[in-house]
Design an enzyme around this catalytic site. Structure first.
Site, mmCIF file in Angstrom:
data_model
loop_
_atom_site.group_PDB
_atom_site.id
_atom_site.type_symbol
_atom_site.label_atom_id
_atom_site.label_comp_id
_atom_site.label_asym_id
_atom_site.label_seq_id
_atom_site.Cartn_x
_atom_site.Cartn_y
_atom_site.Cartn_z
ATOM 1 N N GLU A 36 -4.632 7.800 -3.021
ATOM 2 C CA GLU A 36 -5.111 6.530 -2.477
ATOM 3 C C GLU A 36 -5.350 5.514 -3.602
ATOM 4 O O GLU A 36 -5.205 4.310 -3.394
ATOM 5 C CB GLU A 36 -6.394 6.775 -1.674
ATOM 6 N N HIS B 64 0.834 -1.211 0.000
ATOM 7 C CA HIS B 64 0.000 0.000 0.000
ATOM 8 C C HIS B 64 0.871 1.265 0.000
ATOM 9 O O HIS B 64 0.733 2.139 -0.868
ATOM 10 C CB HIS B 64 -0.907 -0.031 1.237
ATOM 11 N N GLU B 65 1.791 1.342 0.958
ATOM 12 C CA GLU B 65 2.647 2.540 1.036
ATOM 13 C C GLU B 65 3.544 2.649 -0.199
ATOM 14 O O GLU B 65 3.856 3.765 -0.640
ATOM 15 C CB GLU B 65 3.480 2.516 2.315
ATOM 16 N N HIS C 132 1.762 4.601 -2.862
ATOM 17 C CA HIS C 132 1.853 6.048 -2.638
ATOM 18 C C HIS C 132 3.212 6.580 -3.107
ATOM 19 O O HIS C 132 3.312 7.605 -3.784
ATOM 20 C CB HIS C 132 1.699 6.364 -1.146
#
Lengths: 501, 501
Positions: B295, B265-266, B269
Site C-alpha cells: 500500500e 494508485h494501482e 502496486h
C-alpha cells in the site's frame, strides 16, 4: 452404487478444474498477456499440464476407474455415469501408453522446432528445417508404435483427433471427394465467369468490424452472456465451462473477411461448447467429441449458413449500415458471390470452400507417406509441389508458400489435418439431415435465421459432449455413416449456382 | 550444497506456478469472465487453491525445507537461498497452524456472509447481518488462538498482513497520527477556505479517460510492455510474474478521479511487482513483502507524487488536451487544489488524504475490541457511530453509510484495515529518506518526473520482494524504524499550503 463412483467423480472434477486453469493460462497468453511474460508463462502452463497428466495417469486413478466400472456392474447405455466411466477407461488407457520419457522428448523437440520452422519459413530455407522435421516424423512413428494399431500406423495418430475412425475410412471419403471436386473445379474454370471479390478488400474501420462481428456472432446463436470476444493474431475458440466459451477475431484494416467469416467460424466452435449438457460439467465429457466434429460446427456456421444467399440477404443491410461508403453501392447478391469466389491458391488458410479440401487431402496423403517411410523429409518439397500441381493445377514458386506454410509439423500432430476436411463433410451431412427432419430450417435459412437449426444441433450434437465417438454421433444424428455425398451435393448445387454452370 | 535445495526449489517453482494459475482465474473473473460462469469459476479457483495449499503443507515439503535448511548449515545473510529457506520455514509453520476443518468452516461461513452482507447493506438492515458477523468474529478469535500470540490476540491476525509487526507498535504510531491529525483538521475547518473540486464532476468521455489513465501510469513509471490495463468494478492490481503485472481502472462518465487517482494508485502496486528481482521469480519471494508496504507504493504514487503541485503543473496540459471543453478554462493550480480538497465524509473509499487514516484508526480500534470481546457485534453500530463523531465530527444517518459500508468483515480479515494507513506512513517515510539521499528527486518532482525516485525504490524496496519483513525493510531503506513523523510533516506542509494556514 454410490461410493466409488462418487470418489472418482470428485477426482475427475478436480483434474478438470486444473486443466481449465491451464486452458486459461493459454487463452490469456494469446489474447491479453504482454509478450515479455512469454517465458515464464510457458513454464506455468507446463507445470499445470504436468500436474493434470500426473494426477490422471496415477495408479490411484486407474484403480478408482476400474472400481467404479465394477460398481456399475457392466451397466451400459448413455447415462452420465456409464458414459463417463467408459470415457475415462478409454482416456486412461491411451494416456498411460506414452511413457514420461517420450512425453519429455516430444515437448523438447517441438519446443525447438517452432523457432526453427519460423526462421526457415521467413528465409524460405527448407534445408534448415529438414533435420528437425526428420526428428518430428521419427517421433510420430514412435508414437504410433507406442499407441499401437491394427491396420496401419497412421490409425494410431488419427485416433488422437478422431476417436474410433480409421485411416481407411477417411481415405475412402477423401478419395470420393477428390473424384467429385476435380471435375467441378474444372467446370468452374472452363465456365470462365469472373466473380468480383474486390469489395472485401477496402479500408474498413477496425472498431466497426468488431461491432459487425458481434452482430453476426449473436445472429448465428452465439450467446455473449456466456462468452467473450477477444482479439488474437491466430484466431481460435476456447472454453472454460459451457457458460464461458470464448471466441477471438483478427481485424485487418483493408480486408473484411476475417472479421466476418473468421468470427462466424469461431462462433460455431463456441456455440458447440455452449451447448454441452450442464450435467457433464467439470468432467472430460464436457466438450466437443472430436476435432472433426468440432470443425463441423465451425464450418456449418461459417459456410453452410454464413456463406448462403439467405444469410446475406438478411444481414448485408447491417454491413451497409456499418460501412456505407464501402458497401453502399453493392447488393446482397454481390456480397454473396464475393464470399463464394472459387480460386485455386497456394495457401490453405486462404482457400475457398471448394478447394480447401484439396489442400487437406494433399497433407493427409503426405502425412501417411511420411509415417510409413515412403517419403523422406528431404523429398517432401518435391512431393508437395507435385501434388499441388496434380490437385490444384499450380506449383508454389517457393517453399515458403508451399511445404513450409503450416505450423502443424513443428510437433507430431500427424492425423490432425484431415479433421479440417472431415469437418466440412460432417457439416454438410448434419445440415442435410437436420433440414430433412425439420424443413423449416430451409425457410429460416432464407431469412437469415438459425433457431430451428440450432435447436436440432443442441439436441442431436451439442448436448452429448464426448459421450459418443464421432462415427457413432453421426450415425445417431443423421441415420447413416459418414459419407461424401451430402458435401458433394451441397457444393455442386452451390457452385453451379454461383458460377451458373 | 546442491541436492536438497535444488529439489526444494523445483517443488517451490511448481507450487508457485500453480498459485499463479489460480491468481489468473481470479483476475480473469473480475476483468473478462461472463457473469454466468461465476459458480463454476469459484469451484475452479477453490480446487487450485486447495492443490496449492495441500502441496505446500505436505509432510514431504516440511522435510525438504528442513533438509535444505540443514544443508545451508545455518548460512544467514540475504542471499537467495538462505532468504528463500527462511521464508519457507516461516510460511510453512504458519500454514500448518490452521487445521483443514477450520479452513473449511472459514470458507463456508465467508461464502454465506458475502451475500448476507450485500443484502443487508442494500436494505440498511444491520440486524440481518449481525448473526453472521458474530460467527465471523468467533472465527477470527479462533484463528488468533490457532496461530498463537505473545501479547494480544490481534497480534496473531495482524501478522497475516504485516509480518513481525505488533498491535502495540501500530497503536503507538496510530495514536500519534490521530493526535496530530485532529488539530490539523480543526485548523483547516476553522480556516474556512473553500476548495472547489467541481471540475472533477463533469461529463468525461470514457475512452479518453482510458487514454489519460494510460498516459499517467506510463509517466509514473509503469511499464506497459510488462503489464496490461483492464476494467474492473472494484479496481485492483494483480501480477503473474514481474513481466506481467496488471492494473485495472473504473471509468465514471461524470467523475474523473477514479480514472486518474485510482489508476495511479494501482500503478504503484504494479510498479512494485514489476521491480522484484528476476532471481526471485517463481518463488514466494517474488512479491511485495506485506500489505502495508504494498500500500505504501500505491499511496506514494497516487498521493505523494500524484497529488503534488509539480505533477499537475507538468501533466495537467495533457488532461486539457484530452478534455478541452471540460478543463480548458482551469489552471494546473485549480486542479492541484481540487484533488487535495479535505472534507470529513462518511465513506472510507471516498475519503481525502488527510481524513483517510481516521477511518482506518476507527476500524483498527473496533477490530481489537471485537476480537478481545470488549464490543459485541450487536453493539457495533453504536460504537461505530460514536467513533465517527469523535474522530470526524459526523454521525452516519444510516448503517449503510456506517458500519455496513465495507466488505472486509464478510471474512475474518481482522488485521487488514490497518495496513491501509500504514501504507500512508511508510510512503511518507520512504519518500523523505529517498529525497534526502537523492535531492534531485525533489527537483524532478517539480517537473512531474519520477526517474530518480523510481531508481531509489527499485534499489531499496522493490527488488527485495519478500526477503525482509516490513519493519526490517523500512529500517534498511530509511535508516530508522517506522514513525508517524514523516507523514505528519508531509500532510502538515501540504495542507498548510493548500489551505493557506
Amino acid at each position: 452404487m454410490a461410493s466409488l463412483f462418487d470418489s472418482l467423480l470428485e477426482k475427475v472434477h478436480e483434474i478438470h478444474d486444473l486443466s481449465k486453469a491451464g486452458a486459461l493460462l493459454s487463452w490469456d497468453r494469446e489474447v491479453i498477456m504482454p509478450r515479455a511474460a512469454e517465458e515464464i508463462r510457458i513454464r506455468q502452463m507446463t507445470t499445470v499440464q504436468r500436474f493434470v497428466h500426473e494426477l490422471f495417469v496415477s495408479e490411484e486413478m486407474g484403480e478408482l476407474i476400474e472400481g467404479a466400472a465394477a460398481e456399475l456392474d457392466g451397466a451400459g447405455g448413455d447415462g452420465f455415469a456409464p458414459s463417463l466411466v467408459r470415457l475415462l477407461q478409454y482416456d486412461y488407457e491411451r494416456a498411460r501408453k506414452l511413457p514420461p520419457d517420450y512425453v519429455r522428448r516430444e515437448a523438447e523437440t517441438s519446443g525447438r522446432a517452432h523457432g526453427i520452422w519460423r526462421d526457415a519459413r521467413a528465409a524460405d530455407d527448407f534445408a534448415s528445417f529438414q533435420p528437425i522435421l526428420e526428428q518430428i516424423v521419427a517421433l510420430g512413428q514412435e508414437k504410433a508404435e507406442l499407441y499401437g494399431y491394427e491396420d496401419e500406423p497412421y490409425d494410431a495418430l488419427l485416433e488422437g483427433y478422431e476417436r474410433a475412425t480409421t485411416t481407411a475410412e477417411v481415405r475412402a471419403v477423401f478419395d470420393a471427394v477428390k473424384a467429385e471436386t476435380l471435375p467441378l473445379l474444372q467446370a468452374i474454370q472452363e465456365r470462365g465467369r469472373e466473380v468480383d471479390d474486390s469489395l472485401l478488400y477496402q479500408q474498413y474501420d477496425v472498431e466497426r468490424q468488431k461491432e459487425v462481428a458481434r452482430y453476426l456472432a449473436a445472429a448465428l446463436g452465439y450467446d455473449f452472456e456466456r462468452g467473450y470476444m477477444g482479439t488474437a493474431v491466430h484466431p481460435f475458440a476456447s472454453s472454460f465451462s459451457r457458460n464461458d466459451a470464448r471466441i477471438t477475431g483478427r481485424w485487418y484494416p483493408d480486408f473484411l473477411s476475417p472479421a466476418i467469416l473468421g468470427v462466424m467460424h469461431e462462433s460455431g466452435h463456441a456455440i458447440y461448447e455452449q451447448g454441452t449438457h450442464p450435467d457433464l460439467q467439470r468432467t472430460p465429457l464436457a466438450r466437443g467429441t472430436s476435432a472433426g466434429i468440432h470443425e463441423s460446427q465451425s464450418r456449418l456456421f461459417e459456410n453452410v449458413v454464413g456463406r448462403s444467399r439467405g444469410w446475406w440477404r438478411a444481414h448485408f443491410p447491417k454491413l451497409q449500415e456499418a460501412f456505407p461508403a464501402q458497401l453502399g453501392d453493392y447488393t446482397a447478391e454481390d456480397f454473396y458471390l464475393a464470399v463464394n469466389k472459387v480460386q485455386p491458391s497456394l495457401i490453405r488458410v486462404e482457400a475457398d470452400e471448394l478447394t480447401y479440401n484439396l489442400h487437406i487431402i494433399l497433407r493427409f496423403e503426405l502425412e501417411q507417406a511420411l509415417i510409413n517411410g515412403e517419403v523422406a523429409a528431404a523429398d517432401l518439397p518435391e512431393a508437395w509441389n507435385e501434388k499441388m500441381q496434380a490437385l490444384l493445377g499450380i506449383t508454389p514458386p517457393t517453399n515458403r508458400e508451399g511445404v513450409l506454410q503450416d505450423i502443424h509439423w513443428t510437433w507430431p500432430s500427424f492425423g490432425y489435418f484431415p479433421t479440417y476436411a472431415l469437418g466440412n463433410l460432417y457439416a454438410a451431412q448434419f445440415y442435410a439431415a437436420a433440414s430433412e427432419q425439420e424443413p423449416q430450417i430451409l425457410e429460416e435459412k432464407e431469412a437469415g435465421k438459425t433457431d430451428t437449426l440450432l435447436a436440432w444441433l443442441r439436441e442431436n450434437v451439442h448436448q452429448h459432449g464426448r459421450k459418443f465417438p464421432p462415427a457413432e454421433l453421426v450415425q445417431r444424428a443423421t441415420g447413416r455413416a459418414l459419407s461424401h455425398e451430402p458435401f458433394v451435393a451441397y457444393v455442386t448445387k452451390k457452385f453451379s449456382d454461383v458460377y451458373a454452370l
